[in-house]
Write a protein that holds these residues in place. Sequence first.
Motif, short mmCIF file in Angstrom:
data_model
loop_
_atom_site.label_atom_id
_atom_site.label_comp_id
_atom_site.label_asym_id
_atom_site.label_seq_id
_atom_site.Cartn_x
_atom_site.Cartn_y
_atom_site.Cartn_z
N ARG A 155 0.83 -1.19 0.00
CA ARG A 155 0.00 0.00 0.00
C ARG A 155 0.87 1.24 0.00
NH1 ARG A 155 -3.91 -0.80 4.79
NH2 ARG A 155 -4.67 1.20 4.05
N THR A 156 0.35 2.30 -0.61
CA THR A 156 1.12 3.53 -0.76
C THR A 156 0.97 4.47 0.42
OG1 THR A 156 -0.71 4.57 -1.97
CG2 THR A 156 0.97 3.42 -3.26
N ARG A 157 0.09 4.18 1.33
CA ARG A 157 -0.08 4.98 2.54
C ARG A 157 0.12 4.07 3.75
NH1 ARG A 157 0.35 8.16 -0.86
NH2 ARG A 157 -0.99 9.91 -1.44
N SER A 158 0.54 4.63 4.83
CA SER A 158 0.82 3.82 6.03
C SER A 158 -0.46 3.18 6.54
CB SER A 158 1.45 4.70 7.12
OG SER A 158 0.56 5.75 7.47
N GLY A 159 -0.29 2.04 7.14
CA GLY A 159 -1.43 1.31 7.68
C GLY A 159 -1.18 -0.18 7.63
N GLU A 160 -1.94 -0.89 8.43
CA GLU A 160 -1.80 -2.34 8.48
C GLU A 160 -2.69 -2.99 7.43
OE1 GLU A 160 0.34 -3.94 10.27
OE2 GLU A 160 1.09 -2.09 11.20
N ALA A 161 -2.50 -4.27 7.24
CA ALA A 161 -3.33 -5.02 6.31
C ALA A 161 -4.78 -5.03 6.79
CB ALA A 161 -2.80 -6.44 6.17
N SER A 162 -5.67 -5.01 5.84
CA SER A 162 -7.09 -5.00 6.19
C SER A 162 -7.63 -6.38 6.49
CB SER A 162 -7.89 -4.37 5.05
OG SER A 162 -7.69 -5.10 3.86
N ALA A 163 -6.86 -7.42 6.24
CA ALA A 163 -7.30 -8.79 6.47
C ALA A 163 -6.12 -9.58 7.03
CB ALA A 163 -7.82 -9.42 5.18
N PRO A 164 -6.39 -10.50 7.95
CA PRO A 164 -5.30 -11.24 8.59
C PRO A 164 -4.55 -12.19 7.65
CG PRO A 164 -7.44 -12.10 9.27
CD PRO A 164 -7.71 -10.84 8.51
N PHE A 165 -5.14 -12.58 6.55
CA PHE A 165 -4.47 -13.52 5.66
C PHE A 165 -3.46 -12.84 4.75
CE2 PHE A 165 -7.99 -11.96 3.14
CZ PHE A 165 -7.50 -11.90 1.85
N LEU A 166 -3.38 -11.52 4.75
CA LEU A 166 -2.47 -10.79 3.88
C LEU A 166 -1.11 -10.64 4.54
CD1 LEU A 166 -4.84 -7.97 2.60
CD2 LEU A 166 -4.17 -10.07 1.40
N VAL A 167 -0.05 -10.79 3.74
CA VAL A 167 1.34 -10.67 4.20
C VAL A 167 2.00 -9.59 3.35
CG1 VAL A 167 3.55 -11.87 4.43
CG2 VAL A 167 1.41 -13.08 4.91
N PRO A 168 2.84 -8.72 3.95
CA PRO A 168 3.46 -7.64 3.17
C PRO A 168 4.32 -8.16 2.03
CG PRO A 168 3.68 -7.22 5.52
CD PRO A 168 3.15 -8.62 5.40
N PHE A 169 4.31 -7.43 0.93
CA PHE A 169 5.22 -7.64 -0.19
C PHE A 169 6.48 -6.84 0.11
CE2 PHE A 169 6.91 -6.79 -4.44
CZ PHE A 169 6.83 -8.04 -5.03
N SER A 170 7.54 -7.52 0.46
CA SER A 170 8.71 -6.87 1.06
C SER A 170 9.86 -6.72 0.08
CB SER A 170 9.19 -7.68 2.27
OG SER A 170 8.15 -7.85 3.21
N PRO A 171 10.70 -5.69 0.27
CA PRO A 171 11.92 -5.56 -0.53
C PRO A 171 12.89 -6.69 -0.20
CG PRO A 171 11.90 -3.96 1.26
CD PRO A 171 10.55 -4.62 1.26
N PRO A 172 13.79 -7.02 -1.11
CA PRO A 172 14.13 -6.33 -2.37
C PRO A 172 13.31 -6.76 -3.57
CG PRO A 172 15.65 -8.12 -2.04
CD PRO A 172 14.72 -8.14 -0.85
N ASN A 173 12.13 -7.35 -3.35
CA ASN A 173 11.32 -7.85 -4.45
C ASN A 173 10.71 -6.69 -5.23
OD1 ASN A 173 11.25 -10.93 -3.92
ND2 ASN A 173 10.86 -10.01 -1.92
N LEU A 174 10.48 -6.93 -6.52
CA LEU A 174 9.94 -5.92 -7.42
C LEU A 174 8.63 -6.37 -8.02
CD1 LEU A 174 13.20 -5.08 -9.44
CD2 LEU A 174 12.29 -3.87 -7.45
N MET A 175 7.75 -5.40 -8.24
CA MET A 175 6.55 -5.65 -9.04
C MET A 175 6.87 -5.26 -10.47
SD MET A 175 3.23 -4.52 -6.81
CE MET A 175 3.59 -2.78 -7.00
#
Length: 279
Positions: A155-175
């Motif tokens: 997400r482009t703004r700060s905040g936690e995931a809206s659902a517990p099953f979601l995990v952050p897409f972390s660096p150094p990975n790219l879209m």
Amino acid sequence: MNVELLSDTAAPRYGYESDEEDQLNPLLNRSIQRPTHVSIQGYPSSDQPPEVVIIASGEAGKAWAQGAHLGEQRATVIVDELAVGCIFLPSWSDAAVIVSETSASLSTWEMHTYAEGIIGFFNPKRLLLLDIYSVPLYVNQAPLEAYRAPVRYLRTRSGEASAPFLVPFSPPNLMQATCAAFASIAALPTSQMQAIVLLLPSPYISIPRGHDFPPSPPPSTDENGPIWSENILQEIHICLAELSGMRAHQSWQSTGRVVLPKQSGIKRRGDIGDGGMYM
């Protein structure tokens, strides 16, 4: 006596060619970097554009759209006279839904213009983006098998995931997809939009979008059935509905239908391009 140790060796290749002006540079192939025009045809002029837009792309968008009860197609996104996206106004949400790139993949130089065209038309306050990420290419502390990989978000703004099953897409990975172009625009300091990207795990490595031949997209089904379970698609559907302003409860249920652009005088194409947007 002074001996030149390199006197009997051939000069480097660039020593012969660096001053020649007729060398072909594939990065400067202007014939494929043509101007891109994006338009939206058929959108009801009487309808006020919604503040939330869902953009479901590629195989993830196709799989989700099969059971999302989107209703009839209301408009089409055209890129250089080619149908790239289908626009729906589902009854269960306040958002406009664009099922994008299910039959035509954008090239590198078209992604940003495509994102700008859609954002300029709707001027949304929130973008919800659904796409995939390649599990074999994802850099993680402990490698996971594809069937155990989680749904990731960015997400482009700060905040936690809206659902517990979601995990952050972390660096150094790219879209490396069109969703990165949308997220990049939303992340600009002058932007008032928020973008939330949901990425379904894919066991496939996407073929680079080369302009010499149209690669086939990674399949959304295999011989054992769909890549993503019905439970995952139901959770994604609930998440998108809640983030977009849910009007009425509508569960996800597969209908087996594949959403494709309308063919009323509009051309379609295969996947083209080279590389992808990234962030």
